[in-house]
Design a protein around this motif. Sequence first.
Motif, mmCIF file in Angstrom:
data_model
loop_
_atom_site.group_PDB
_atom_site.id
_atom_site.type_symbol
_atom_site.label_atom_id
_atom_site.label_comp_id
_atom_site.label_asym_id
_atom_site.label_seq_id
_atom_site.Cartn_x
_atom_site.Cartn_y
_atom_site.Cartn_z
ATOM 1 N N SER A 51 0.932 -1.140 0.000
ATOM 2 C CA SER A 51 0.050 0.095 -0.014
ATOM 3 C C SER A 51 0.906 1.251 0.252
ATOM 4 C CB SER A 51 -0.829 0.037 1.202
ATOM 5 O OG SER A 51 -1.760 1.087 1.407
ATOM 6 N N GLY A 52 0.470 2.367 -0.654
ATOM 7 C CA GLY A 52 1.370 3.544 -0.828
ATOM 8 C C GLY A 52 2.617 3.341 -1.578
ATOM 9 N N TYR A 53 2.514 2.680 -2.435
ATOM 10 C CA TYR A 53 3.754 2.302 -3.525
ATOM 11 C C TYR A 53 3.710 3.233 -4.439
ATOM 12 C CZ TYR A 53 7.466 0.266 -6.197
ATOM 13 O OH TYR A 53 8.685 0.058 -7.013
ATOM 14 N N ARG A 54 4.997 4.399 -4.655
ATOM 15 C CA ARG A 54 5.045 5.088 -5.464
ATOM 16 C C ARG A 54 5.936 5.007 -6.432
ATOM 17 N NH1 ARG A 54 0.550 5.285 -4.513
ATOM 18 N NH2 ARG A 54 -0.762 6.992 -3.738
ATOM 19 N N GLY A 55 6.589 3.861 -6.239
ATOM 20 C CA GLY A 55 7.985 3.654 -7.033
ATOM 21 C C GLY A 55 9.106 4.162 -6.408
ATOM 22 N N PRO A 56 10.309 3.979 -6.780
ATOM 23 C CA PRO A 56 11.506 4.212 -6.016
ATOM 24 C C PRO A 56 11.915 5.548 -5.727
ATOM 25 C CG PRO A 56 12.201 2.656 -7.905
ATOM 26 C CD PRO A 56 10.443 3.049 -8.157
ATOM 27 N N HIS A 57 12.296 5.927 -4.645
ATOM 28 C CA HIS A 57 12.560 7.493 -4.266
ATOM 29 C C HIS A 57 13.901 8.051 -5.136
ATOM 30 C CE1 HIS A 57 13.796 10.997 -1.816
ATOM 31 N NE2 HIS A 57 12.494 10.984 -1.719
ATOM 32 N N SER A 58 14.060 9.148 -5.356
ATOM 33 C CA SER A 58 15.278 9.847 -6.019
ATOM 34 C C SER A 58 16.413 8.906 -5.587
ATOM 35 C CB SER A 58 15.010 11.206 -5.898
ATOM 36 O OG SER A 58 15.263 11.815 -4.657
ATOM 37 N N SER A 59 16.621 8.815 -4.448
ATOM 38 C CA SER A 59 17.613 8.098 -3.740
ATOM 39 C C SER A 59 17.987 6.608 -4.256
ATOM 40 C CB SER A 59 17.776 8.371 -2.288
ATOM 41 O OG SER A 59 16.703 7.575 -1.875
ATOM 42 N N GLY A 60 16.808 6.038 -4.920
ATOM 43 C CA GLY A 60 16.794 4.702 -5.254
ATOM 44 C C GLY A 60 16.146 3.832 -4.270
ATOM 45 N N HIS A 61 16.040 4.303 -3.158
ATOM 46 C CA HIS A 61 15.536 3.365 -1.961
ATOM 47 C C HIS A 61 13.597 3.525 -2.349
ATOM 48 C CE1 HIS A 61 18.990 3.824 -0.445
ATOM 49 N NE2 HIS A 61 18.725 4.892 0.282
ATOM 50 N N ALA A 62 12.997 2.716 -1.800
ATOM 51 C CA ALA A 62 11.624 2.484 -1.865
ATOM 52 C C ALA A 62 10.726 2.419 -0.575
ATOM 53 C CB ALA A 62 11.152 1.293 -2.676
ATOM 54 N N TYR A 63 9.914 3.425 -0.452
ATOM 55 C CA TYR A 63 9.133 3.317 0.889
ATOM 56 C C TYR A 63 7.597 3.010 0.820
ATOM 57 C CZ TYR A 63 13.436 5.819 2.319
ATOM 58 O OH TYR A 63 14.773 6.320 2.549
ATOM 59 N N PHE A 64 7.185 2.199 1.203
ATOM 60 C CA PHE A 64 5.583 1.810 1.287
ATOM 61 C C PHE A 64 5.318 1.096 2.529
ATOM 62 C CE2 PHE A 64 6.535 -2.633 0.237
ATOM 63 C CZ PHE A 64 7.950 -2.585 -0.134
ATOM 64 N N SER A 65 4.021 0.421 2.764
ATOM 65 C CA SER A 65 3.608 -0.283 3.895
ATOM 66 C C SER A 65 3.025 -1.490 3.522
ATOM 67 C CB SER A 65 2.484 0.668 4.538
ATOM 68 O OG SER A 65 2.752 2.065 4.851
ATOM 69 N N LEU A 66 2.958 -2.420 4.302
ATOM 70 C CA LEU A 66 2.466 -3.790 4.221
ATOM 71 C C LEU A 66 1.224 -3.626 5.312
ATOM 72 C CD1 LEU A 66 5.622 -5.959 4.302
ATOM 73 C CD2 LEU A 66 4.194 -5.423 2.301
ATOM 74 N N LYS A 67 0.101 -4.293 4.664
ATOM 75 C CA LYS A 67 -1.046 -4.064 5.791
ATOM 76 C C LYS A 67 -1.999 -5.370 5.212
ATOM 77 C CE LYS A 67 -4.013 -1.675 2.250
ATOM 78 N NZ LYS A 67 -4.866 -2.690 2.092
ATOM 79 N N ASP A 68 -2.601 -5.627 6.217
ATOM 80 C CA ASP A 68 -3.736 -6.474 6.209
ATOM 81 C C ASP A 68 -5.149 -5.907 6.897
ATOM 82 O OD1 ASP A 68 -2.636 -8.507 9.041
ATOM 83 O OD2 ASP A 68 -3.825 -6.520 8.895
ATOM 84 N N ASP A 69 -6.030 -6.786 6.868
ATOM 85 C CA ASP A 69 -7.232 -6.089 7.438
ATOM 86 C C ASP A 69 -7.509 -5.264 8.635
ATOM 87 O OD1 ASP A 69 -7.248 -8.241 8.447
ATOM 88 O OD2 ASP A 69 -9.417 -9.065 8.230
ATOM 89 N N ARG A 70 -6.299 -5.377 9.496
ATOM 90 C CA ARG A 70 -6.422 -4.838 10.818
ATOM 91 C C ARG A 70 -5.460 -4.165 11.416
ATOM 92 N NH1 ARG A 70 -7.801 -10.407 14.258
ATOM 93 N NH2 ARG A 70 -6.143 -11.037 12.493
ATOM 94 N N ALA A 71 -4.063 -4.275 10.550
ATOM 95 C CA ALA A 71 -3.158 -3.523 10.851
ATOM 96 C C ALA A 71 -2.233 -3.350 9.760
ATOM 97 C CB ALA A 71 -2.197 -4.446 11.913
ATOM 98 N N ARG A 72 -1.101 -2.305 9.939
ATOM 99 C CA ARG A 72 -0.114 -2.117 8.814
ATOM 100 C C ARG A 72 1.315 -1.902 9.437
ATOM 101 N NH1 ARG A 72 -1.993 2.938 5.479
ATOM 102 N NH2 ARG A 72 0.059 2.889 4.905
#
Length: 529
Positions: A51-72
């Motif tokens: 969730s919230g994946y927008r591709g790699p950052h300008s630095s090359g790193h990727a930031y996003f979230s992993l979630k299910d129906d109750r937590a992330r």
Amino acid sequence: MSDRFFESRTPGTGAEPRSNAAEYTVSEISNALKRTVEDAFGNVRVRGEISGYRGPHSSGHAYFSLKDDRARIEAVVWKTTMARLKFHPEEGMEVIATGRLTTYPGSSKYQIVIDSLEPAGAGALMALLEERKRRLAVEGLFDKTRKRPLPYMPDVIGVVTSPTGAVIRDIIHRIKDRFPLHVIVWPVRVQGETSGAEVAAAVAGFNMLVPGGPVPRPDVIIVARGGGSLEDLWGFNDEALARIVAASGIPVISAVGHETDWTLIDFAADVRAPTPTGAAEMAVPVKAELEATLANLSARLKACTSRNFERKHTALRAAARALPSPDQLLALPRRRFDEATSRLGRALTVSTERKRARLSGIRLTPAMLSRRIGEARKATARDLQRAQAALRALVRERRGKFDRAKARLSVEPLARRQKTARERLADFARRSDQAASLMLERNRTRLDHSERLLATLKLSDQSILDRGYALVIGPDGKLVKRAAEVALGAELTLKFADGTAKATGGGMRLKSTRTAAKPRDPGSQGSLF
């Protein structure tokens, strides 16, 4: 037990309390937590939806979230790890991530540093969204035939969005730059559990406004929100919201998220805009461009009118040269007019003679008037008998219907119906009497006119003879009007009111023979001429 029981005072100092618990700095406690988490969860496998994946950052790193129906949980993939991945992460994809848990002391958050990713199938939210989309598409809510065209020049624009975000400022700024007009903002939450219901209520509320009311009804509605993750935009995937937008009587522009984001409202709306600013550009034209276009069209219209006038003027001059002169055009009508003028006098004389002949052939006698008066009286009596017979038949018919209805009705309704029938019967009788009286009055008037006309006929020759005059009739049976017409010794007939007498003409000597008067034929009439 309260900490105040462990307090102690240092001799020679003030009343400053102290505790026997150890003191840590913020950095020390953060580092301690970091070591504890990393030691306990040094190597873990986590299954969840990206969730919230927008591709790699300008630095090359990727930031996003992993979630299910109750937590992330927040996740990060470093640049070196991204290069080794066998596939690129995608929004909504369910994956199994292998890595280690760690904390970020700068914001007191924990996250998983991913070392490898394995696909585990489509995410639960994306699967639910796809199922909703498929079901609504089968119902026809996304058909292009249901889409309404946007008005070219709206007077009022309704905007459904958060009143505090940058979206509304961008929309108003763009509308003000392009074509300033009235903008009505319906404030709603654009994120959270109640966002879908609030947006649906706003769209329905705009549709309930009455044109010309205290609050103007918008000509187009813009539903706008900035970008975000699938969870942030989940309120715009509400099924009830999609149905209300599809059923809206006002055209709706969807401007939710960025161009790569999509929600159910994008398919249900009449037009989808990539950004809120793009929605404002779709809603209104550019005023300066319209003014320039209008000026250009006005100039072209004037030029075309001028050219058309010159062309018509040239054609008119050419046609005028080809036409004959006015004298030539009027020569034939003038000749016809002169001929008609010469024939008019003769035709008037002939017509007058014909009318005089027809008038002299008409003999209006008392017998004729008496016969017509008798015929009129007979017709009046016959009409009166027919009216009375029709009235009696109508009364019998109404009485029969009344008797039949009497057998079917109870006492109280019967009394009311009898009263109504009596009133109607009385009304019919009154109207019949009025009609008979009117007819008799008309016939009486006609009879009076005929009698007066008959009285005027007493100006005939018989009434004149009754006053002492006499008619002189020559031997040829014609009326003698002058003394010069009497020949010497001619036998004349003198007609008096009560009979005729014979006389012989010549000087003052008259020889007369009296004869008895004959009964006067009422059907005959003499002449004074």
